[in-house]
Design a protein around this motif. Structure first.
Motif, mmCIF file in Angstrom:
data_model
loop_
_atom_site.group_PDB
_atom_site.id
_atom_site.type_symbol
_atom_site.label_atom_id
_atom_site.label_comp_id
_atom_site.label_asym_id
_atom_site.label_seq_id
_atom_site.Cartn_x
_atom_site.Cartn_y
_atom_site.Cartn_z
ATOM 1 N N ALA A 341 -46.106 7.988 1.248
ATOM 2 C CA ALA A 341 -45.490 6.655 1.345
ATOM 3 C C ALA A 341 -44.678 6.557 2.634
ATOM 4 O O ALA A 341 -44.190 5.489 2.979
ATOM 5 C CB ALA A 341 -44.595 6.388 0.136
ATOM 6 N N ARG A 342 -44.549 7.678 3.338
ATOM 7 C CA ARG A 342 -43.743 7.758 4.574
ATOM 8 C C ARG A 342 -42.345 7.199 4.352
ATOM 9 O O ARG A 342 -41.850 6.385 5.145
ATOM 10 C CB ARG A 342 -44.417 7.021 5.752
ATOM 11 N N LYS A 343 -41.730 7.638 3.270
ATOM 12 C CA LYS A 343 -40.378 7.163 2.938
ATOM 13 C C LYS A 343 -39.611 8.290 2.286
ATOM 14 O O LYS A 343 -40.212 9.165 1.666
ATOM 15 C CB LYS A 343 -40.470 5.996 1.924
ATOM 16 N N PRO A 344 -38.276 8.294 2.366
ATOM 17 C CA PRO A 344 -37.518 9.327 1.652
ATOM 18 C C PRO A 344 -37.774 9.231 0.144
ATOM 19 O O PRO A 344 -38.064 8.147 -0.373
ATOM 20 C CB PRO A 344 -36.055 8.994 1.959
ATOM 21 N N LEU A 345 -37.640 10.363 -0.519
ATOM 22 C CA LEU A 345 -37.723 10.379 -1.977
ATOM 23 C C LEU A 345 -36.537 9.592 -2.520
ATOM 24 O O LEU A 345 -35.386 9.892 -2.202
ATOM 25 C CB LEU A 345 -37.676 11.829 -2.468
ATOM 26 N N PHE A 346 -36.818 8.582 -3.316
ATOM 27 C CA PHE A 346 -35.748 7.711 -3.799
ATOM 28 C C PHE A 346 -34.876 8.466 -4.793
ATOM 29 O O PHE A 346 -35.352 8.936 -5.825
ATOM 30 C CB PHE A 346 -36.343 6.468 -4.465
ATOM 31 N N GLY A 347 -33.589 8.609 -4.492
ATOM 32 C CA GLY A 347 -32.649 9.260 -5.424
ATOM 33 C C GLY A 347 -32.961 10.728 -5.636
ATOM 34 O O GLY A 347 -33.128 11.175 -6.766
ATOM 35 N N GLY A 408 -42.899 1.257 1.324
ATOM 36 C CA GLY A 408 -43.377 2.376 2.126
ATOM 37 C C GLY A 408 -44.549 1.944 2.989
ATOM 38 O O GLY A 408 -44.857 0.749 3.108
ATOM 39 N N GLU A 595 -31.830 16.698 6.063
ATOM 40 C CA GLU A 595 -32.353 16.399 4.722
ATOM 41 C C GLU A 595 -33.869 16.543 4.709
ATOM 42 O O GLU A 595 -34.535 16.278 5.706
ATOM 43 C CB GLU A 595 -31.970 14.963 4.328
ATOM 44 N N ASP A 598 -36.272 12.788 5.188
ATOM 45 C CA ASP A 598 -35.816 11.668 6.018
ATOM 46 C C ASP A 598 -36.955 11.013 6.803
ATOM 47 O O ASP A 598 -36.871 10.839 8.013
ATOM 48 C CB ASP A 598 -34.714 12.130 6.972
ATOM 49 N N TYR A 599 -38.010 10.637 6.083
ATOM 50 C CA TYR A 599 -39.073 9.875 6.746
ATOM 51 C C TYR A 599 -38.514 8.506 7.119
ATOM 52 O O TYR A 599 -37.737 7.914 6.379
ATOM 53 C CB TYR A 599 -40.271 9.705 5.810
ATOM 54 N N GLY A 600 -38.885 8.012 8.275
ATOM 55 C CA GLY A 600 -38.456 6.666 8.677
ATOM 56 C C GLY A 600 -37.094 6.637 9.338
ATOM 57 O O GLY A 600 -36.612 5.571 9.700
ATOM 58 N N LEU A 601 -36.453 7.808 9.508
ATOM 59 C CA LEU A 601 -35.167 7.840 10.198
ATOM 60 C C LEU A 601 -35.397 8.480 11.564
ATOM 61 O O LEU A 601 -35.625 9.684 11.638
ATOM 62 C CB LEU A 601 -34.150 8.648 9.382
#
Lengths: 626, 333
Positions: A341-347, A408, A595, A598-601
């Motif tokens: 999803a190229r996104k951080p793991l939510f929570g 994502g 972290e 941190d995808y997308g940062l």
């Protein structure tokens, strides 16, 4: 190359000889004591136990410890024998956690296929009412073996994922106790052979739950089932211990608990359950074994024993065991979703702690398997409350996964397809749980095919789908090649719809009044059409698995080369070449500075990797701590 | 925000669709007891919550897969969102409330279906491999569970050998039959629909588990009373008495009376026949052999049959009852 240079061949040979010696010894001893020799059970059980021990000597899993016990030196981390071809190292004792992980994985896939084959046989029998080609006893044996061999397959599959991934993910060069690790894997083989031998020793008709008094009067095969489970359970306990120590002591510098890849949390929670609960199933089965062998009346009403006591002991392990089966798979889902999803793991922290919460609550719900058992009636309501609480941390995982997907940039190669399929299948398993957890509705649903559908959904969603996802995803890390995408997608699109049809069909006939574990059903109930559909779906699943097996074997030699960070993951194991070097990060130590997800940062760094010129940071575990 | 509104509408529509679909399916056999009502109502409520939660997750997932799909050639990452403590707390607390509410409802329903009427008819249920026996007040024993409609029955369930489970799907409740002196378990049922059903053993109990069924007949009170009165008189005909003992002691669980094959030899036409034994010897089935076969079942086994008969059955029967059983066997030509 000599055939007996393979540890596996030596082990099996030793097991056969050991069994024969054990049987002969006990028969002669009994004859000398004037006991009836034609009563085969004591000699057969003793032979089975000696055979299992002989396997462990034969395969070489005890060689180093024996040498140490006699004061000889052993190599710290022996390299593979250069005179043997590469494939041969998978058929003997290796101390490399990656080899052991793959050994677990191959064992798991073989056992899955075998247990699936048992299911296909009796599913074909269930197409019509009446008995077509099985006797009731053979049906019962196949049904029972399907259950327990699947469980052995799942436990070895869990071992595969934990062993291969945990050291790589935390930056360790191996597990904390490599010899114990090899022992814990190899002990599964004689265990599985004992389990399967029950098929030829009269079988057993109790299902995998082995409830006495039925198990106290079942044929000889029952004892081999008990012994097999006991030994496979030993693997679980020792494997769990190893994972816990490895995670707690061997993480790379800077990798605090909340900076570990999320799968490590799941493996850790799983290991806690394995280490602390497995003893209870071993104990309960051993008590029935002793009741049969020595007349100890633990569960014999005629001797003041209590048959419900067994169920408490059994489920005290066997319910938490369900979380042993699913937590690693749920960890795989959490691990792979951010990558695709190229996104951080939510929570992250909520997901990590929800694994521990599930593991903890899992210890307080066992009696929900016993709502109709006749245990004290006042126990039912408190166990209903504790059981339904499991839904809360499980819900946190689902919502967090959805949160991860939301906004994502989602791509869906084969591993991601299996992750998404696993989420939906596990959702069906989860949602069909609360009606069984509620006492009033469970009085109807208990021991019906509704339950069969429910747990096939949880097992497939929590283990099988994520396990396939893991194989497709880490196959390049293991082999340096990737599996064929087209065949992978064919596997997925064949298996997933068939699987929905199968379990929903099972739940449907269950609601109509189809009981669990019956070889034949009443034509008056009108269940045949649905049973036919379920059986066809089961064969479609089997077909899809054949596609998978072909892909697996084909890709080892001829897959597309994939040496680098194929999935653009931030996880440590993808920052080193594929296949992973023998000593993992030797010469490439790393420090965790950020972290994990941190995808997308922009500019976010998870780890800084050194090279051979950079000295090891203090505390970095480069050599196995043994 | 527009995404959330779209998903919200889709979740609502899907929930309605799934719930309607589940309602349209015939998801249970006919309900035939007063206990079925509350149980079915609770299950229906479960299904509605299932419909909502299923739709919630599935719609969010499919929507994300379509709308947030990575475009070809786009190598950039998604939005950097690490989480949100408020929303995590929300989706912990709300499900917690829901499950506690369901546990409360479950306890309420359980209390309701367990309420015992002091006027209840007591029936002793004995399970054994692989037969059910029902004993009524007035020393009446039956292999069929006859019940008067709209009168509560309190079943006292036990087992002679392994664990079995008493279940009539139309009644919606289930109770294991457990062996042991003090293991008599209660189950309350109020049949409220005249008809014929079946007790189906729901706990794996060995070879013939699948066939461990017994007929259930729910009938008008007058009819039931007449049946009970008729049965409470001991028949003068030894064959009829033998038939009664064959039911009461569970013989018919393994020995059929009509010649069909089961785990024990059928009794039809067996008297006077010469049978081959497991050790190859030949035995004429006469009174002496039958008495031996009942009191010492393992002594001479007929070829092709295992040693499955309870060894203690001879001690449970009186000599007169054994004679009645032999009379029955002799009568089955």
């Amino acid at each position: 190359m000599n055939f007996f240079s393979l540890g596996l061949a030596r082990g099996i040979g030793a097991q056969i000889i050991g069994t024969a010696i054990g049987v002969a010894f006990m028969s002669i001893w009994r004859a000398a004591l004037g006991m009836p020799v034609n009563e085969m059970e004591p000699a057969a059980v003793f032979g089975g136990a000696v055979g299992a021990l002989a396997f462990m000597f034969g395969v070489g899993a005890l060689t180093d410890w024996t040498r140490i016990a006699f004061g000889h030196a052993v190599a710290e981390h022996p390299a593979a024998d250069p005179s043997q071809p590469t494939w041969a190292r998978y058929f003997g004792v290796s101390l490399d956690h990656k080899v052991i992980g793959i050994q677990y994985g191959i064992t798991s896939v073989l056992l899955l296929c075998l247990a699936g084959l048992f299911a296909l046989i009796f599913r074909a029998e269930l197409v019509e009412t009446g008995l077509q080609f099985l006797s009731p006893d053979l049906y019962n044996t196949l049904m029972s073996l399907h259950g327990i061999v699947m469980i052995a397959a799942i436990l070895t599959g869990v071992g595969a994922m934990s062993n291969y991934l945990v050291p790589l993910m935390i930056g360790a060069s191996d597990m904390a106790f490599p010899r114990l690790n090899a022992f814990a894997f190899w002990v599964n083989i004689p265990g599985a052979l004992l389990l399967l031998s029950s098929l030829f020793l009269g079988g057993f008709d109790t299902g995998w739950t082995g409830y006495p008094p039925l198990s106290a009067r079942a044929p000889l095969g029952m004892q081999f089932f008990f012994m097999g489970v006991y030994i496979v359970g030993l693997s679980s306990i020792l494997g769990g211990l190893n994972i816990i120590v490895t995670v707690l002591t061997m993480r790379a510098p800077g990798m605090t608990l909340f900076r570990m890849p999320i799968f490590v949390w799941a493996a850790f929670a799983t290991a806690l359950i394995q280490l602390t609960a497995t003893q209870l199933i071993g104990l309960s089965f051993m008590m029935v074994m002793f009741q049969r062998l020595f007349g100890m009346g633990f569960f014999d009403p005629a001797k003041g024993g209590n048959v419900i006591l067994f169920q408490h002991l059994f489920w005290f392990y066997s319910h938490p065991a369900v979380y042993v089966f699913i937590l690693p798979g749920l960890g795989i889902i959490s691990e792979l979703l951010p990558v695709f999803a190229r996104k951080p793991l939510f929570g992250y922290k909520w997901i990590a702690l929800s694994s521990l919460a599930i593991a903890l609550i899992g210890f307080f719900v066992w009696a929900h398997h016993m709502f109709t058992s006749g245990m004290e009636e006042y126990l039912r309501v408190p166990f209903m409350y504790s059981t339904l609480l499991v839904a809360v941390p499980t819900g946190v995982k689902f919502f967090s996964w959805i949160g991860t997907l939301w906004q994502g940039k989602i791509s869906t190669p084969t591993p991601m397809l299996f992750v998404l399929g696993g989420i939906v299948v596990f959702l069906l398993g989860g949602l069909s749980g609360p009606p069984n957890g509620t006492v009033a509705t469970d009085l109807q649903l208990h021991d019906t095919y509704w339950i069969v559908g429910h747990f096939h959904d949880t097992m497939f969603g929590g283990f099988v789908f994520p396990f396939f996802a893991a194989i497709y995803y880490w196959f390049p890390k293991m082999t340096g090649r990737r599996m064929n995408e087209t065949l992978g997608k064919l596997h997925f699109y064949l298996m997933t719809p068939a699987f929905f049809v199968m379990t929903l069909g099972q739940m449907f006939v269950g609601l109509q009044g189809m009981r669990r574990r019956i070889a034949d059903y009443d034509p008056a109930q009108g269940l045949s059409p649905t049973h036919l559909v379920v059986t066809v779906a089961a064969f479609l699943i089997a077909t899809s698995v054949l596609v998978f097996l072909f892909n697996l074997v084909h890709s080892v030699k001829s897959g597309e080369v994939a040496a680098g960070n194929l999935w653009a993951s931030r996880s440590p194991e993808w920052q080193i070449p594929s296949p992973a070097p023998e000593h993992n990060y030797a010469g490439r130590p790393f420090v965790v500075v950020g972290e994990p997800y941190d995808y997308g940062l922009p500019g976010a760094v998870y780890l800084q990797m050194g090279d051979a010129a950079t000295p090891l940071p203090p505390g970095h575990a480069a050599a196995p701590a043994e | 925000m527009k995404h959330l509104i779209a998903v919200g509408i889709l979740v609502a529509l899907t929930t309605l669709g799934v719930a309607a679909g589940l309602r349209a399916l015939p998801l249970a056999p006919i309900a035939a007891s007063a206990q079925a009502g509350p149980i079915d109502a609770l299950f229906g409520l479960h299904l509605q919550v299932i419909a909502f939660l299923f739709s919630l997750i599935i719609v969010f997932m499919l929507y994300s897969l379509v709308v947030f799909r990575r475009k070809p050639g786009d190598a950039s990452d998604g939005k950097h969102i690490e989480g949100h403590t408020g929303i995590e707390v929300l989706w912990t607390i709300v499900p917690l409330g829901i499950v506690l509410y369901f546990a409360y409802l479950g306890a309420q329903t359980l209390a309701e279906i367990r309420r015992v009427d002091p006027q209840a008819l007591q029936v002793k249920v004995t399970a054994r491999q692989w037969a059910w026996t029902f004993e009524y007040p007035g020393d009446v024993t039956s292999g069929t569970l006859n019940l008067p409609v709209n009168r509560q029955v309190l079943l006292k369930i036990t087992s002679k050998d392994v664990i079995h489970s008493f279940w009539v799907p139309e009644f919606r409740v289930k109770q294991d039959a457990v062996p042991g002196d003090k293991m008599v378990k209660d189950l309350v049922i109020t049949p409220d629909r005249i008809g014929e059903y079946k007790v189906r053993c729901a706990e794996m109990c060995g070879t013939n588990h699948a066939y461990m069924e017994a007929p259930v007949a729910v009938m008008a009170t007058a009819q039931f009373d007449a049946w009970l009165k008729q049965e409470s008189e001991t028949p003068t005909d030894p064959v009829a008495r033998g038939r009664r003992w064959a039911t009461k002691f569970g013989c018919i669980g393994c020995h059929t009376l009509d010649g069909s094959k089961s785990v024990g030899p059928s009794w039809q036409g067996v008297y006077g026949k010469t049978e081959e034994m497991a050790d190859g010897s030949k035995v004429v089935v006469d009174d002496a052999y039958l008495i031996e076969a009942i009191t010492q079942p393992a002594a001479k086994l007929v070829k092709g049959y295992g040693n499955l008969m309870p060894a203690t059955i001879g001690a449970d029967l009186t000599a007169d009852q054994i004679q009645d059983l032999i009379a029955l066997i002799r009568s089955l030509k």
